[in-house]
Design an enzyme around this catalytic site. Sequence first.
Site, PDB file in Angstrom:
ATOM      1  CE  LYS A  59      -3.854  -2.501   2.010  1.00 16.46           C
ATOM      2  NZ  LYS A  59      -4.806  -2.777   3.089  1.00 16.46           N
ATOM      3  CD  GLN A  67      -3.853  -4.328   6.299  1.00 13.54           C
ATOM      4  OE1 GLN A  67      -3.998  -3.292   5.659  1.00 13.54           O
ATOM      5  NE2 GLN A  67      -4.168  -5.504   5.789  1.00 13.54           N
ATOM      6  CG  ASP A 105      -9.865  -0.164   4.753  1.00 12.56           C
ATOM      7  OD1 ASP A 105      -9.485  -0.376   3.591  1.00 12.56           O
ATOM      8  OD2 ASP A 105      -9.258  -0.576   5.765  1.00 12.56           O
TER       9      ASP A 105
HETATM   10  N1  L37 Z   1      -8.586  -2.381   2.807  1.00 12.00           N
HETATM   11  N2  L37 Z   1      -7.870  -4.505   3.083  1.00 12.00           N
HETATM   12  C1  L37 Z   1      -8.216  -3.368   3.640  1.00 12.00           C
HETATM   13  N3  L37 Z   1      -8.203  -3.164   4.962  1.00 12.00           N
HETATM   14  C2  L37 Z   1      -7.849  -4.162   5.759  1.00 12.00           C
HETATM   15  O1  L37 Z   1      -7.850  -3.951   7.073  1.00 12.00           O
HETATM   16  N4  L37 Z   1      -7.104  -6.445   6.039  1.00 12.00           N
HETATM   17  C3  L37 Z   1      -7.483  -5.401   5.246  1.00 12.00           C
HETATM   18  C4  L37 Z   1      -7.515  -5.510   3.871  1.00 12.00           C
HETATM   19  N5  L37 Z   1      -7.084  -6.632   3.242  1.00 12.00           N
HETATM   20  C5  L37 Z   1      -5.943  -6.538   2.518  1.00 12.00           C
HETATM   21  O2  L37 Z   1      -5.174  -5.624   2.669  1.00 12.00           O
HETATM   22  N6  L37 Z   1      -5.776  -7.494   1.612  1.00 12.00           N
HETATM   23  C6  L37 Z   1      -4.749  -7.565   0.694  1.00 12.00           C
HETATM   24  C7  L37 Z   1      -4.508  -8.803   0.178  1.00 12.00           C
HETATM   25  C8  L37 Z   1      -3.484  -8.980  -0.766  1.00 12.00           C
HETATM   26  C9  L37 Z   1      -2.732  -7.894  -1.169  1.00 12.00           C
HETATM   27  C10 L37 Z   1      -2.972  -6.657  -0.651  1.00 12.00           C
HETATM   28  C11 L37 Z   1      -3.998  -6.489   0.281  1.00 12.00           C
HETATM   29  C12 L37 Z   1      -1.618  -8.048  -2.145  1.00 12.00           C
HETATM   30  O3  L37 Z   1      -0.822  -7.148  -2.355  1.00 12.00           O
HETATM   31  N7  L37 Z   1      -1.499  -9.223  -2.786  1.00 12.00           N
HETATM   32  C13 L37 Z   1      -0.495  -9.532  -3.772  1.00 12.00           C
HETATM   33  C14 L37 Z   1       0.552 -10.490  -3.258  1.00 12.00           C
HETATM   34  C15 L37 Z   1       1.013 -10.235  -1.874  1.00 12.00           C
HETATM   35  C16 L37 Z   1       1.967 -11.290  -1.349  1.00 12.00           C
HETATM   36  O4  L37 Z   1       3.025 -11.516  -1.991  1.00 12.00           O
HETATM   37  O5  L37 Z   1       1.679 -11.883  -0.299  1.00 12.00           O
HETATM   38  C17 L37 Z   1      -1.183 -10.223  -4.938  1.00 12.00           C
HETATM   39  O6  L37 Z   1      -0.656 -10.132  -6.050  1.00 12.00           O
HETATM   40  O7  L37 Z   1      -2.227 -10.839  -4.718  1.00 12.00           O
END
Ligand code: L37
Length: 284
Positions: free
Chosen positions: A53, A97, A120
């Site tokens: 983020k 978060q 959010d």
């Molecule tokens: N808005 N989202 C918000 N608020 C929260 O409090 N928990 C939470 C939430 N969830 C969240 O942030 N989920 C999330 C899940 C995956 C990614 C980002 C946010 C992400 O970047 N995923 C990448 C790989 C990440 C990794 O290597 O672990 C992807 O390509 O899916």
Amino acid sequence: MAATVINGKEIAKKVKDNLKNDVQILKDKGVKPCLVVVIVGDDPASRVYVNNKKKACEEVGIKSIEHAFGAELKEEELLQLIDKLNNDSSVNGILVQLPLPKHINEEKIIMAIKPEKDVDAFHPINVGKIMTGNPDFMPCTPAGVMKLIEETGIDIAGKECVVVGRSNIVGKPQAMLLLAKNGTVTICHSRTKNLEEVCKRADILVVAVGKPELIKGSAIKPGAVVIDVGTNRTEAKKLVGDVEFSSASEVASYITPVPGGVGPMTIAILMENTVKAAKLQSVK
Ligand code: L37
Ligand code: NAP
């Protein structure tokens, strides 16, 4: 026939690129969009997401400030910080978060965030606006999913949409957004009977459960659009979704990968919400 893989990373980049211009216009007017991210405890997944983020903020030109605390932080201390951020006019968005350590009441924390800064869209005021239409902020993950579906060119109106999972973060708001686009929506959960049969009715299937590879190709209607929200780390530290990609991609018409599907879109929408917050606050 193998499904087309929807590239969430690329689509997220387009969303972020579009935002750069908006941010520049705001900056020219003396408005500097700023997001504060609060992380409590040492959940490794949350750490990765928060880092992603912050990276996205940098790409778009949003100022990001992180407040990181150990798991022993008191609820009262977190509430005091939120109060300070609520009253700091240089802060446009506040994101705490989740999940939080057990001794902190998540609902209480969400309720404490000023709705105008709740990027959010978890505060009941914002949840209510999502239900009645015309929200200020879109729920990040569900809105990201909608953009991915949009990208396939498929019209949601009248389609059988099945959402697996009913959390406040994903499943429930997802169902609302699909309904707003005139989908015929079914919501499944842990008490659903004949999950496979219900999923098999779906023209559009969104899975947000948190169980590695729960949904196999046998539960998918030929030609369906399959969106996999699940982010599960296996013992071998591999990232897998809630859908078994190998079998599902043989049956679906479009499918999202994990990683590189919904995750990057969640973050792109968060950037949109932060810019929107800065805009709304600047015209006050
Ligand atoms: N808005 N989202 C918000 N608020 C929260 O409090 N928990 C939470 C939430 N969830 C969240 O942030 N989920 C999330 C899940 C995956 C990614 C980002 C946010 C992400 O970047 N995923 C990448 C790989 C990440 C990794 O290597 O672990 C992807 O390509 O899916
Ligand atoms: P959650 O709060 O744990 O909710 C899970 C939901 O799945 C619940 O509604 C639960 O039903 C349901 N469920 C559990 N087991 C089931 C089963 N066997 N069959 C059918 N339904 C079942 O999870 P969440 O926050 O929604 O997250 C879900 C997944 O998405 C997780 O893997 C999470 O990491 C991921 N996620 C990804 C992103 C992203 O940006 N990519 C964002 C958020 C979350 P009950 O309500 O009956 O318990």
